[in-house]
Design an enzyme around this catalytic site. Sequence first.
Site, PDB file in Angstrom:
ATOM      1  N   CYS A 131      81.397   4.478  14.472  1.00 29.10           N
ATOM      2  CA  CYS A 131      82.098   3.279  13.727  1.00 29.10           C
ATOM      3  C   CYS A 131      82.960   2.510  14.865  1.00 29.10           C
ATOM      4  O   CYS A 131      83.490   3.129  15.318  1.00 29.10           O
ATOM      5  CB  CYS A 131      83.038   3.820  12.719  1.00 29.10           C
ATOM      6  SG  CYS A 131      84.000   2.478  11.986  1.00 29.10           S
ATOM      7  N   CYS A 190      86.751   3.089  13.963  1.00 30.26           N
ATOM      8  CA  CYS A 190      87.609   4.357  14.007  1.00 30.26           C
ATOM      9  C   CYS A 190      86.866   5.347  14.821  1.00 30.26           C
ATOM     10  O   CYS A 190      87.485   6.409  15.252  1.00 30.26           O
ATOM     11  CB  CYS A 190      87.739   4.831  12.582  1.00 30.26           C
ATOM     12  SG  CYS A 190      86.497   5.761  11.880  1.00 30.26           S
ATOM     13  N   CYS A 218      82.287   3.377   6.176  1.00 27.93           N
ATOM     14  CA  CYS A 218      82.606   4.446   7.219  1.00 27.93           C
ATOM     15  C   CYS A 218      83.386   5.379   6.112  1.00 27.93           C
ATOM     16  O   CYS A 218      84.247   5.076   5.484  1.00 27.93           O
ATOM     17  CB  CYS A 218      83.650   3.936   8.215  1.00 27.93           C
ATOM     18  SG  CYS A 218      84.087   5.424   9.199  1.00 27.93           S
ATOM     19  N   CYS A 244      87.612   5.256   7.635  1.00 26.40           N
ATOM     20  CA  CYS A 244      88.361   3.952   7.607  1.00 26.40           C
ATOM     21  C   CYS A 244      87.886   3.305   6.863  1.00 26.40           C
ATOM     22  O   CYS A 244      88.722   2.158   6.341  1.00 26.40           O
ATOM     23  CB  CYS A 244      88.441   3.679   8.912  1.00 26.40           C
ATOM     24  SG  CYS A 244      86.932   2.812   9.627  1.00 26.40           S
ATOM     25  N   CYS A 303      70.378  -0.305   6.614  1.00 27.61           N
ATOM     26  CA  CYS A 303      70.592  -1.534   7.385  1.00 27.61           C
ATOM     27  C   CYS A 303      72.018  -1.629   7.937  1.00 27.61           C
ATOM     28  O   CYS A 303      72.808  -2.180   6.940  1.00 27.61           O
ATOM     29  CB  CYS A 303      69.860  -2.551   6.525  1.00 27.61           C
ATOM     30  SG  CYS A 303      69.663  -4.121   7.363  1.00 27.61           S
TER      31      CYS A 303
END
Length: 164
Positions: free
Chosen positions: A82, A85, A130, A133, A153
Amino acid sequence: MDKRYFLEASVVIVGTVLLSRYINWGSEEMTTSNSRFEISKPEEEWRSVLTPEQFRVLRKHGTEPAHTSPLDKQYDEGTYYCAACEQPLFTSNSKFNSGTGWPSFFKPIEGAIATTVDKSHFMTRTEVHCSRCGSHLGHVFDDGPAPTGERYCMNGVSLKFVPA
């Protein structure tokens, strides 16, 4: 006011009312505070740690233009994190070329993602976030390859690739 004008205006109004449930410009059950996630920051702090494009995509549920991310054609071994984070999200073993212009994967790392229903743009899709976060990553579709049949995607700006 003639009869034809009245009928046209009525159709527009009724159509708008019927379609309004699909025009919410975001996802259900997602809040801007993201207080239900392990990492929660005020908007100003997210702006200070992300580029403007990352902020638009990750925090405001935007989409980068297709075929603009170098990660779309990245096939080296490694892990995708991510960008907000740095939680590990996908491994290169689950990446494939979907031909859509966005990095695509058939399976996330277990526990790395959360999903919500996205009814924006006159369609219903599953939005991927995510799990740590709450940042918007992209969408998941059921037209991917075996073994899962899923296509995650992802927006390239929402990911950070670290080679193995």
